[in-house]
Design a protein around this motif. Structure first.
Motif, PDB file in Angstrom:
ATOM      1  N   TRP A  17      36.207  45.572  35.986  1.00 22.77           N
ATOM      2  CA  TRP A  17      36.121  45.228  37.283  1.00 22.77           C
ATOM      3  C   TRP A  17      36.087  43.984  37.887  1.00 22.77           C
ATOM      4  CZ3 TRP A  17      35.760  46.753  41.988  1.00 22.77           C
ATOM      5  CH2 TRP A  17      35.145  45.986  43.006  1.00 22.77           C
ATOM      6  N   TYR A  18      35.586  42.938  37.256  1.00 23.00           N
ATOM      7  CA  TYR A  18      35.898  41.548  37.542  1.00 23.00           C
ATOM      8  C   TYR A  18      37.378  41.122  37.617  1.00 23.00           C
ATOM      9  CZ  TYR A  18      31.012  40.803  36.234  1.00 23.00           C
ATOM     10  OH  TYR A  18      29.652  40.960  35.994  1.00 23.00           O
ATOM     11  N   ARG A  77      38.841  43.040  40.741  1.00 20.91           N
ATOM     12  CA  ARG A  77      38.336  42.387  41.826  1.00 20.91           C
ATOM     13  C   ARG A  77      39.063  41.086  42.308  1.00 20.91           C
ATOM     14  NH1 ARG A  77      32.741  40.309  41.169  1.00 20.91           N
ATOM     15  NH2 ARG A  77      33.897  38.660  40.159  1.00 20.91           N
ATOM     16  N   ASP A  78      39.191  39.987  41.315  1.00 20.54           N
ATOM     17  CA  ASP A  78      39.686  39.004  41.327  1.00 20.54           C
ATOM     18  C   ASP A  78      41.237  39.198  41.737  1.00 20.54           C
ATOM     19  OD1 ASP A  78      37.378  37.905  41.023  1.00 20.54           O
ATOM     20  OD2 ASP A  78      37.695  37.250  38.876  1.00 20.54           O
TER      21      ASP A  78
END
Lengths: 343, 336
Positions: free
Chosen positions: B69-70, B73-74
């Motif tokens: 997810w990180y 997202r980034d």
């Protein structure tokens, strides 16, 4: 008699094959007068298309014209240098091919392909104004649009930029005819122009060809396997079998009174609508392999009249009645005069 | 109309890139070896607290779904993370290295096409001639020779023995070049820097030949066979019957059609040129993406591997898009 438009003398075209040399055309003599329509009739592989390609000297390697002369307006095309030959192709003699879809280049618009034929021969400089004023381009284009309209392509302006695949089969063939006509040739070579088309379209295309013949006075050689079509359309007919002409004469005469057993066979194959349940008599057997053809008549295996003598005699075209000639043993004895008129 | 279709195709690429991102992310983490362990192995005696701290810093202590997810997202914001080893943003590192790789690929492609087109065309027109047989034998060699071997042989001949060309790098060390685009040839032209242009082209030559040899061979063979097929077609015969000269027949009527299958192959080769040059970059000391990725894989530098693979995927998709668009110009029967 006036000087013929085209005269083939002893034309012989050979394809060297692994199984032996194939004489696709062997010793063909033909004449086409200006404005005449000559039909060359025969089954596939009898060499009729090779005659047309030989005239244009477009026989594919390693095939080549081995002997004979091709006189066009008095000049022997066989002896012409490539450059002069190119000036004749598409300009004075043009050809209509059999399969319109594969013959049009798929990546160029149809209008441009018609225009190219004209541009290659520097036609359409007829504008009264010098180039920068008149716009050579628009003048050329106008001629293309005119030809498209003439061969019956509706809305030529809209179709100029269309690609071949956007045309129907009939329209493609019309476009091919337009390519052939755009330089107003004096001789048109048509190789089965209607074979790939529906019957209704066939009639329309033949009508276009007839108009070209009448209005422009172009001589036409129509190659077809359809004797009925040839009879209806042509002035004279030459029937080919195994690379040779086996019968030649005025169209009506050949159809009404065929002399060669092969011509009779072809006629018997034609279905007729008028007679009810008329019998179709197929010619037995197949077209012979042209490699290593034995001497004598090539039609022997399929001929009901064949006899022993057929194997040995070197048959020649002989005349039976005015202008009609046949190459058969039947006419070897007791004939009036020998032919091979040109040799 | 065409612009809308192209935009549509670019939008279609988004789910593909997303898929690539997820697959790469997961597979990188499935490979044995722990990045922190590898880092520590270089650093010497370090306490377990510090290791935990590093793990937390890289989010390696969290569940893999969180990490994914990180990352996504980034990435959506254009941030591909920090390299574990180089301690720099991945985007910065890639931006620094990518021009070198692209320049090499472009040089190789240019040389390959320069060689392949005349050979392919002439071999087809003069089929079975000595020239045809000779060039097709060379093409066979070009396909069979491994790049690293050819590279070394070329270096030995042209750089070591003859001293005509440099052995390594992109530019002579004593030449300075102001960097604008990162493509040295382009930069030297923009800044009107003659010596740098000469030097960068000389440096580009051997690696381009090495990388482009196989491509040239493949393209030449494809072009030859499509030309042979096209030259037998009815429309080529019609062009002759119209009175076209043989050169016009070959260049206009035949080549235009033979280009259609050839462009497909060239498009596929662009991917190979961009992504298959790790060994050649190593042989020629070429500071491109390929060597970077190899190092990143050895170091389990997850963000850098992910970023590089994403860039590869992107260029591949882009190359395919370009081919598809080119196709519609070459082949009117096909729409986007």
């Amino acid at each position: 008699m006036a000087e013929p438009l085209l005269e083939l003398r002893n034309l012989t075209t050979v394809f060297p094959m692994r199984r032996g040399a194939v004489n696709a055309v062997s010793g063909v003599n033909l004449r086409v007068q200006p404005g005449e329509i000559l039909g060359i009739v025969g089954e596939s592989g009898c060499g009729k298309s090779s005659v047309l390609l030989s005239i244009l000297r477009l026989i594919r390697q390693p095939g080549h014209i081995a002997a004979g002369n091709i006189f066009f307006k008095g000049r022997d095309l066989r002896r012409l240098p490539q450059k002069k030959m190119r000036a004749i192709r598409g300009n004075e003699i043009s050809m209509i091919f059999q399969d319109p879809l594969s013959t049009l280049n798929p990546v160029f618009p149809v209008g441009e392909q018609i225009r190219e034929a004209m541009r290659l021969h520097g036609i359409a400089n007829a504008s009264p104004l010098p180039w920068p004023l008149a716009g050579r381009r628009s003048h050329e284009k106008q001629r293309v649009l005119d030809v498209m309209a003439e061969v019956g392509i509706p809305a030529p302006e809209a179709r100029y930029r269309a690609y071949p695949h956007e045309f129907s089969g009939g329209m493609q063939q019309r476009a091919l005819i337009a390519i052939a006509l755009v330089c107003e040739p004096t001789l048109l070579l048509a190789d089965e122009p209607t074979t790939a088309l529906d019957v209704t379209i066939q009639a329309q295309i033949m009508e276009v060809m007839r108009r070209v013949n009448r209005e422009h006075g172009a001589g036409i050689i129509l190659v077809t396997h359809n004797l009925g079509l040839a009879a209806e359309f042509c002035d004279n007919i030459a029937v080919m079998y195994a690379g040779r002409i086996v019968e030649r004469g005025p169209a009506q005469q050949v159809v009404d009174n065929p002399q060669h057993p092969y011509t009779r066979g072809l006629l018997a194959c034609l279905p007729q609508i008028s007679r009810q349940r008329s019998r179709i008599d197929p010619i037995p057997g197949e077209v012979p392999d042209l490699a290593g053809l034995p001497p004598g008549c090539a039609f022997i295996p399929r001929c009901s009249l064949a006899r022993d003598a057929c194997n040995s005699v070197d048959l020649r075209l002989r005349s039976l009645q005015a202008n009609q000639y046949a190459r058969c043993i039947l006419y070897e004895d007791g004939v009036r005069y020998t032919v091979e008129e040109f040799s | 109309m065409r612009a809308i279709k192209i935009l549509e195709r670019i939008l279609y690429a988004i789910p593909i890139i997303l898929g690539v991102a997820v697959v790469v992310f997961v597979f990188v983490r499935l490979t044995p070896g722990d990045p922190v362990d590898i880092m520590m192995g270089q650093g010497g005696a370090i306490s377990s607290g510090e290791i935990e701290q590093l793990r937390a810093e890289f989010h390696l202590d969290e569940p893999i779904t969180n990490q994914l997810w990180y990352f996504l997202r980034d990435a959506a914001r254009g941030d591909l993370g920090y390299s574990y080893i180089l301690k720099q943003p991945v985007t910065v590192i890639i931006a620094d290295r990518l021009p070198a790789t692209i320049e090499l690929a472009a040089g190789a492609l240019f040389l390959a096409l320069l060689i392949a087109f005349p050979i392919g065309i002439i071999s087809a027109v003069r089929q079975n001639s000595i020239l045809d047989r000779l060039s097709m034998s060379f093409a066979f060699l070009g396909i069979s020779m491994p790049g690293f071997w050819l590279g070394i042989v070329l270096i030995l001949i042209f750089a070591v023995a003859l001293r005509w060309l440099p052995v390594q790098g992109r530019l002579d060390p004593q030449i300075t070049l102001q960097q604008i685009t990162g493509f040295y040839v382009v930069d030297s032209i923009i800044t009107a820097n003659g010596p740098a242009l000469w030097s960068s082209i000389r440096h580009l030559l051997l690696p381009s030949i090495t990388l482009g040899a196989a491509v040239a061979a493949i393209v030449a063979r494809v072009l030859r066979s499509s030309m042979l097929e096209v030259l037998r077609s009815d429309y080529v015969q019609l062009a002759r019957a119209k009175g076209a000269s043989e050169s016009l027949v070959v260049v206009k009527h035949a080549l235009r059609n033979a280009l259609i299958p050839t462009v497909t192959v060239v498009g596929l080769q662009v991917g190979v040129l961009l992504g298959g040059n790790m060994i050649i970059e190593t042989v020629f000391g070429w500071p491109g993406l390929g060597r970077l990725v190899v190092d990143a894989i050895f170091n389990r530098d997850f963000p850098l591997i992910q970023g590089a693979v994403m860039v590869y995927a992107l260029t591949y998709i882009l190359a395919n898009l370009v081919v598809d668009v080119l196709y519609t110009y070459l082949n009117p029967r096909i729409a986007l």
